[in-house]
Design a protein around this motif. Structure first.
Motif, PDB file in Angstrom:
ATOM      1  N   ASN A  51       0.855  -1.179   0.000  1.00  0.00           N
ATOM      2  CA  ASN A  51       0.000   0.000   0.000  1.00  0.00           C
ATOM      3  C   ASN A  51       0.892   1.230   0.000  1.00  0.00           C
ATOM      4  N   LEU A  52       0.303   2.367  -0.297  1.00  0.00           N
ATOM      5  CA  LEU A  52       1.016   3.642  -0.281  1.00  0.00           C
ATOM      6  C   LEU A  52       0.582   4.457   0.911  1.00  0.00           C
ATOM      7  N   LYS A  53       1.358   5.456   1.217  1.00  0.00           N
ATOM      8  CA  LYS A  53       0.889   6.501   2.113  1.00  0.00           C
ATOM      9  C   LYS A  53       0.242   7.521   1.192  1.00  0.00           C
ATOM     10  N   GLU A  71       1.341   4.866  -9.146  1.00  0.00           N
ATOM     11  CA  GLU A  71       2.371   4.439  -8.199  1.00  0.00           C
ATOM     12  C   GLU A  71       1.898   3.196  -7.441  1.00  0.00           C
ATOM     13  N   TYR A  72       0.621   3.212  -7.029  1.00  0.00           N
ATOM     14  CA  TYR A  72       0.059   2.063  -6.315  1.00  0.00           C
ATOM     15  C   TYR A  72      -0.004   0.834  -7.220  1.00  0.00           C
ATOM     16  N   VAL A  73      -0.480   1.025  -8.461  1.00  0.00           N
ATOM     17  CA  VAL A  73      -0.606  -0.099  -9.396  1.00  0.00           C
ATOM     18  C   VAL A  73       0.770  -0.688  -9.719  1.00  0.00           C
ATOM     19  N   SER A  74       1.799   0.119  -9.674  1.00  0.00           N
ATOM     20  CA  SER A  74       3.148  -0.399  -9.944  1.00  0.00           C
ATOM     21  C   SER A  74       3.589  -1.408  -8.880  1.00  0.00           C
ATOM     22  N   THR A  75       2.896  -1.462  -7.742  1.00  0.00           N
ATOM     23  CA  THR A  75       3.207  -2.462  -6.712  1.00  0.00           C
ATOM     24  C   THR A  75       2.533  -3.797  -7.002  1.00  0.00           C
ATOM     25  N   TRP A  76       1.579  -3.823  -7.957  1.00  0.00           N
ATOM     26  CA  TRP A  76       0.894  -5.062  -8.307  1.00  0.00           C
ATOM     27  C   TRP A  76       1.849  -5.970  -9.068  1.00  0.00           C
ATOM     28  N   GLU A  77       1.614  -7.251  -8.980  1.00  0.00           N
ATOM     29  CA  GLU A  77       2.415  -8.221  -9.716  1.00  0.00           C
ATOM     30  C   GLU A  77       1.632  -8.663 -10.941  1.00  0.00           C
ATOM     31  N   PHE A  78       2.156  -8.319 -12.146  1.00  0.00           N
ATOM     32  CA  PHE A  78       1.534  -8.721 -13.403  1.00  0.00           C
ATOM     33  C   PHE A  78       2.622  -8.840 -14.462  1.00  0.00           C
ATOM     34  N   HIS A  79       2.311  -9.576 -15.513  1.00  0.00           N
ATOM     35  CA  HIS A  79       3.290  -9.819 -16.583  1.00  0.00           C
ATOM     36  C   HIS A  79       3.599  -8.515 -17.306  1.00  0.00           C
ATOM     37  N   GLU A  80       4.826  -8.396 -17.779  1.00  0.00           N
ATOM     38  CA  GLU A  80       5.286  -7.160 -18.424  1.00  0.00           C
ATOM     39  C   GLU A  80       4.570  -6.855 -19.733  1.00  0.00           C
ATOM     40  N   SER A  81       3.868  -7.832 -20.319  1.00  0.00           N
ATOM     41  CA  SER A  81       3.171  -7.594 -21.587  1.00  0.00           C
ATOM     42  C   SER A  81       1.916  -6.740 -21.415  1.00  0.00           C
ATOM     43  N   TRP A  82       1.431  -6.623 -20.186  1.00  0.00           N
ATOM     44  CA  TRP A  82       0.254  -5.782 -19.938  1.00  0.00           C
ATOM     45  C   TRP A  82       0.623  -4.303 -20.070  1.00  0.00           C
ATOM     46  N   LEU A  83      -0.227  -3.557 -20.744  1.00  0.00           N
ATOM     47  CA  LEU A  83      -0.097  -2.104 -20.811  1.00  0.00           C
ATOM     48  C   LEU A  83      -1.363  -1.491 -20.248  1.00  0.00           C
ATOM     49  N   LEU A 149     -17.618  -5.974  -6.314  1.00  0.00           N
ATOM     50  CA  LEU A 149     -16.800  -5.981  -5.105  1.00  0.00           C
ATOM     51  C   LEU A 149     -15.901  -4.749  -5.074  1.00  0.00           C
ATOM     52  N   VAL A 150     -15.988  -3.994  -3.989  1.00  0.00           N
ATOM     53  CA  VAL A 150     -15.171  -2.793  -3.828  1.00  0.00           C
ATOM     54  C   VAL A 150     -13.891  -3.174  -3.082  1.00  0.00           C
ATOM     55  N   HIS A 151     -12.768  -2.855  -3.694  1.00  0.00           N
ATOM     56  CA  HIS A 151     -11.457  -3.159  -3.112  1.00  0.00           C
ATOM     57  C   HIS A 151     -10.857  -1.889  -2.524  1.00  0.00           C
ATOM     58  N   ARG A 152     -10.014  -2.059  -1.507  1.00  0.00           N
ATOM     59  CA  ARG A 152      -9.280  -0.941  -0.908  1.00  0.00           C
ATOM     60  C   ARG A 152      -7.795  -1.275  -0.926  1.00  0.00           C
ATOM     61  N   PRO A 153      -6.961  -0.311  -1.278  1.00  0.00           N
ATOM     62  CA  PRO A 153      -5.518  -0.577  -1.247  1.00  0.00           C
ATOM     63  C   PRO A 153      -5.083  -1.040   0.145  1.00  0.00           C
ATOM     64  N   GLY A 154      -4.225  -2.036   0.163  1.00  0.00           N
ATOM     65  CA  GLY A 154      -3.739  -2.571   1.425  1.00  0.00           C
ATOM     66  C   GLY A 154      -4.624  -3.648   2.013  1.00  0.00           C
ATOM     67  N   GLN A 155      -5.815  -3.854   1.412  1.00  0.00           N
ATOM     68  CA  GLN A 155      -6.719  -4.879   1.924  1.00  0.00           C
ATOM     69  C   GLN A 155      -6.995  -5.970   0.895  1.00  0.00           C
ATOM     70  N   THR A 156      -6.533  -5.765  -0.343  1.00  0.00           N
ATOM     71  CA  THR A 156      -6.761  -6.720  -1.421  1.00  0.00           C
ATOM     72  C   THR A 156      -5.451  -6.985  -2.137  1.00  0.00           C
TER      73      THR A 156
END
Length: 179
Positions: A51-53, A71-83, A149-156
């Motif tokens: 999560n971010l501050k 910045e937050y999405v850059s912490t997600w793990e996904f394949h480099e082919s996704w744009l 489903l509503v997601h919150r950073p740091g909880q999903t």
């Protein structure tokens, strides 16, 4: 009689000093909420979720919101082919807050198909309170297209499969529609 008045005056003085100390302590605590450098803004929790501050409400702008989402999405793990690309959609005025809506479109273009057949969207909402202290951080929520489903950073914890499922279901639907 005079000693009772002296006692009450001393009691009032102690109470005022206690209240002033509590207020000063609360103000100092609120001021120190976002003093860390940008490099330390991303934190990993015990369960591995990141999560971010987030920005304080007083410092929030549409552009900074977009930057923080990315910045937050850059912490997600996904394949480099996704744009992906992020667009600001609208600002919504509520009684006690302002809502800022963003759309992040995802796709996997390839050399053979540079224009993808389908995209998947993630919708982010940033809520800046009008009534909470202005140095408290904004609240952030996000949903995946076609889901409730509503997601919150740091909880999903993000799953790349969610994006793949959205794209696959769109392609299946398009294959069944004849023009």
């Amino acid at each position: 009689m005079e000693s009772e008045e002296t006692y009450i005056a001393a009691l009032e003085e102690k109470a005022c000093a206690l209240v002033e100390t509590a207020i000063k302590s609360a103000q100092d605590s609120l001021r120190s909420l976002d003093t860390t450098p940008v490099e330390e803004r991303v934190k990993e929790q015990e369960d591995g979720m990141k999560n971010l501050k987030w920005l304080p409400c007083q410092d929030f702008t549409v552009e900074l919101g977009k930057k923080q989402i990315e910045e937050y999405v850059s912490t997600w793990e996904f394949h480099e082919s996704w744009l992906y690309c992020t667009d600001f959609l609208k600002e919504e005025e509520k009684e006690f807050s302002k809502l800022f809506h963003y759309r992040m479109r995802w796709s996997i273009p390839t050399c053979r198909k540079p224009i993808p057949r389908a995209t998947a969207c993630v919708y982010f909402t940033i809520k800046a309170s009008k009534i909470k202290p202005p140095n408290l951080p904004v609240e952030v929520f996000f949903i995946f297209e076609s889901n409730r489903l509503v997601h919150r950073p740091g909880q999903t914890r993000f799953r790349e499969k969610w994006l793949k499922d959205i794209i696959e279901s769109k392609i299946i639907m398009m294959d069944h529609v004849t023009f």
